[in-house]
Design an enzyme around this catalytic site. Structure first.
Site, PDB file in Angstrom:
ATOM      1  N   HIS A 195       0.832  -1.198   0.000  1.00  0.00           N
ATOM      2  CA  HIS A 195       0.000   0.000   0.000  1.00  0.00           C
ATOM      3  C   HIS A 195       0.868   1.249   0.000  1.00  0.00           C
ATOM      4  CE1 HIS A 195       1.050  -0.832   4.176  1.00  0.00           C
ATOM      5  NE2 HIS A 195       0.834   0.440   4.457  1.00  0.00           N
ATOM      6  N   ASP A 203       0.610   8.463   9.587  1.00  0.00           N
ATOM      7  CA  ASP A 203       1.574   8.449   8.478  1.00  0.00           C
ATOM      8  C   ASP A 203       2.416   9.715   8.512  1.00  0.00           C
ATOM      9  OD1 ASP A 203       0.648   6.034   7.650  1.00  0.00           O
ATOM     10  OD2 ASP A 203      -0.417   6.756   5.885  1.00  0.00           O
ATOM     11  N   GLU A 287      -4.045  -3.149   5.901  1.00  0.00           N
ATOM     12  CA  GLU A 287      -5.152  -3.881   6.515  1.00  0.00           C
ATOM     13  C   GLU A 287      -6.073  -4.496   5.473  1.00  0.00           C
ATOM     14  OE1 GLU A 287      -5.448  -0.955  10.442  1.00  0.00           O
ATOM     15  OE2 GLU A 287      -6.568  -0.474   8.631  1.00  0.00           O
ATOM     16  N   LYS A 400      -3.557  -8.236   9.047  1.00  0.00           N
ATOM     17  CA  LYS A 400      -4.008  -7.174   9.946  1.00  0.00           C
ATOM     18  C   LYS A 400      -5.443  -6.764   9.618  1.00  0.00           C
ATOM     19  CE  LYS A 400      -2.565  -2.572  11.536  1.00  0.00           C
ATOM     20  NZ  LYS A 400      -1.537  -1.520  11.355  1.00  0.00           N
ATOM     21  N   THR A 447      -6.199  -4.344  15.786  1.00  0.00           N
ATOM     22  CA  THR A 447      -5.763  -3.065  16.342  1.00  0.00           C
ATOM     23  C   THR A 447      -6.731  -2.583  17.424  1.00  0.00           C
ATOM     24  OG1 THR A 447      -6.959  -1.818  14.648  1.00  0.00           O
ATOM     25  CG2 THR A 447      -4.701  -2.436  14.159  1.00  0.00           C
ATOM     26  N   GLU A 485      -2.263  -4.937  18.331  1.00  0.00           N
ATOM     27  CA  GLU A 485      -1.494  -3.701  18.186  1.00  0.00           C
ATOM     28  C   GLU A 485      -2.282  -2.579  18.843  1.00  0.00           C
ATOM     29  OE1 GLU A 485      -0.768  -2.736  14.128  1.00  0.00           O
ATOM     30  OE2 GLU A 485       0.267  -4.614  13.667  1.00  0.00           O
ATOM     31  N   ALA A 487      -3.658   1.161  18.292  1.00  0.00           N
ATOM     32  CA  ALA A 487      -3.978   1.932  17.087  1.00  0.00           C
ATOM     33  C   ALA A 487      -3.310   3.294  17.083  1.00  0.00           C
ATOM     34  CB  ALA A 487      -5.496   2.097  16.970  1.00  0.00           C
ATOM     35  N   LEU A 488      -3.134   3.885  18.266  1.00  0.00           N
ATOM     36  CA  LEU A 488      -2.545   5.215  18.399  1.00  0.00           C
ATOM     37  C   LEU A 488      -1.419   5.164  19.430  1.00  0.00           C
ATOM     38  CD1 LEU A 488      -5.872   7.288  18.562  1.00  0.00           C
ATOM     39  CD2 LEU A 488      -4.375   6.987  16.572  1.00  0.00           C
TER      40      LEU A 488
END
Length: 582
Positions: A195, A203, A287, A400, A447, A485, A487-488
């Site tokens: 991706h 990002d 994902e 994911k 996540t 995981e 997420a933030l």
């Protein structure tokens, strides 16, 4: 002037760190210490459509819209070596584990616990195929190892490795980074990142798809995911053309397979030893989902419901065939036209509303079944390829899945539906995904593990804890390993405690033998190495490694971790003085 430890580690991402600010429990880090500077991504989300009219008065299925297509970087080796020379040996904090089919992680000696991995910076490898800020990276890996971290997760970007010419792969940078991980005794989860980087939460840089792929999409924009207003999304190639030779004679799935084959052949000597997991990217942000909530250019904002991504000609061709096979050819020309816009809420729309919504009727069931099955089929194709490529190589395969927790408390679960997860008040959308992964022996990576319900906007009926519980139950039923995981980025004890609870998988009040098979911490950056955050992180890693069934006082674990951090402080200061003298 000597640089503090966070400033030194800050060289990893080229970030200017203003000050050392202690984290406040339950609050996001201050903007002054954000780990990377946002750089506006290039215009990869092409918009060439007229403004949509109000959708609330439309009823599915109705005629489709008429889209118009158209500074100083310090060497921390001495400092990190000081950590390695502390009274706590590396063996106390690290040992080898293996993933088990039931979803747990077995330590040597049959102790249980959850190994912790740490995500590397997105730009760990440069455009020139070298390791970014190599000295700081090397020192940081030493520090992670000393803290008891099991390994690291790294993105292996398609857009970097096969950038210019199809079939020509440049593994420079990754070769060096993997050797660094091996030298420090760290395991690696390698993400096959098919991706674009840029345009999603967190990002910090932009890495497009390979240049030759973007050129092909420019020639045939139908290769890009498209919404009903004609917006083209360049984050990931539309799964509608998975099996068509649209990329210079190869299908997208063939391109992904060839990339993985080249990776396997290049790094075969590390597979099963240093490289222990291959996470296969299957959509935006890596994902398995549609790009239904693109943040780029302000198209979508939390907690909007997003939009269906089925309007490229390849997806519409499949929809047409499905409608004809179902006996309702009139349903094959468009997706729902009354499903609102990206930033609507469910009850703003006829399709997603609570009472009499189209999602719960025959048409809705037909469309959502087709839309979600297309996503599952995409996963099947890529997993079949990955499994054959990495079979008997000593690595696990993982996929994911996004933690879409907003509007989870509604009947329709609209944001999950637009992303391709057919999950509603009356239907489990995660069990089919778990069963698909189980067929291929893959790990279900999920996540939002760190989130708590009450921390989220309650007017949007966010429920991350309930969502994680649903996923845990689905993976248990399907007998597929579950990994997690955050997420933030979070550095506070509240988030750590939530992760510990979720990783224990006590989902229905009954103690299980099962735990998460691994947890990946987002991500290595300057904030992580600030003194307070580092102290909490070391304690968190040790607690995760202890496991839920180890009868040891957690306060004792915290004291040991506190002592470990304390004894290294003068050594780090001594190293800083040494750097001043140079």
């Amino acid at each position: 002037m000597a640089m503090s430890l966070p400033h030194q580690i800050g060289a990893i991402s080229g970030t200017h760190v203003v000050a050392e600010v202690g984290g406040v429990p339950g609050e996001a880090p201050a903007s002054a210490t954000v780990s990377a500077v946002w750089r506006t991504p290039g215009p990869n989300l092409r918009v060439s459509a007229q403004n949509p009219v109000s959708e609330i008065d439309r009823v599915s299925p109705s005629p489709p819209m008429s889209p118009v297509r158209g500074g100083m970087r310090a060497d921390l080796t001495v400092a990190a070596q000081a950590l390695m020379d502390s009274p706590f040996t590396v063996e106390e904090f690290t040992d080898e584990r293996e993933y088990t089919v039931g979803g747990g992680a077995l330590e040597k000696g049959s102790k249980k616990g959850v190994p912790v991995y740490v995500m590397m910076p997105l730009d760990s490898v440069t455009w020139n195929h070298t390791v970014n800020r190599k000295k700081a990276m090397n020192a940081s890996l030493q520090a992670l190892k000393s803290a008891g971290v099991e390994g690291i997760m790294m993105d292996v970007w398609w857009g970097l490795v096969e950038r210019e010419v199809p079939g020509e792969y440049n593994w420079g940078g990754y070769t060096e980074l993997l050797e660094m991980a091996k030298k420090h005794g760290l395991k690696v989860q390698a993400v096959m990142s098919f991706h674009q980087c840029g345009g999603n939460v967190g990002d910090s840089c932009t890495i497009p798809l390979p240049k030759w792929v973007v050129d092909e999409i420019d020639k045939d924009p139908e290769l890009a995911y498209t919404d009903q207003w004609g917006r083209r999304n360049y984050e990931y190639i539309s799964l509608g053309c998975d099996t068509l030779p649209v990329l210079k004679g190869r299908t997208p799935v063939q391109c992904y397979s060839d990339f993985m084959l080249s990776f396997r052949d290049k790094f075969e000597h590390l597979l099963g030893d240093t490289i222990v997991e291959i996470q296969v990217g299957m959509g935006p942000a890596g994902e398995l989902r549609y790009p239904s909530y693109p943040e780029q250019n302000g198209t979508w904002k939390f907690p909007g419901i997003g939009a269906f991504q089925c309007y490229d000609k390849y997806m519409l061709s499949s929809l047409k065939a499905a409608a004809e096979a179902y006996g309702k050819p009139e349903w094959g020309s468009t997706g729902p036209t009354d499903a609102g816009q990206y930033n609507n809420w469910p009850d703003d729309t006829n399709f997603f509303r609570k009472e009499g919504g189209g999602w719960n009727g025959e048409y809705g069931e037909f469309f959502l079944s087709w839309y979600s099955q297309m996503l599952l089929g995409h996963g099947e194709r890529i997993l079949q390829s990955a499994k054959s490529i990495f079979e008997n190589k000593g690595v696990k395969i993982s996929v994911k899945i996004a933690g879409i927790h907003w509007h989870y408390g509604t009947r329709s679960h609209a944001p999950e539906l637009t992303a391709g997860y057919y999950n509603t008040r009356f239907r489990d959308g995660y069990l089919p995904i778990a069963q698909m992964l189980a067929r291929h022996g893959a790990i279900f990576n999920f996540t939002c593990i760190e989130m708590r319900d009450h921390e989220q906007p309650q007017d949007a009926l966010c429920a991350p804890e309930k969502l994680v519980k649903q996923v845990a139950l689905a993976t248990r039923e399907a007998r597929v390993p579950l990994a997690g995981e955050n997420a933030l980025p979070r550095y506070d004890d509240y988030a750590h405690e939530q992760i510990l609870q979720a990783a224990a998988l006590n989902v229905d009040g009954n103690a299980e033998e099962r735990e998460m098979c691994a947890f990946t911490y987002l991500r290595m950056n300057p904030d992580l190495f600030q003194p307070d955050n580092w102290r909490r992180f070391v304690a968190f890693v040790k607690k995760m490694r202890e496991g839920k069934n180890v009868h040891r006082c957690l306060e004792q674990v915290e004291r040991e971790a506190e002592h470990f951090v304390h004894v290294t402080q003068p050594l780090v200061q001594e190293a800083a003085v040494a750097m001043m003298m140079h």
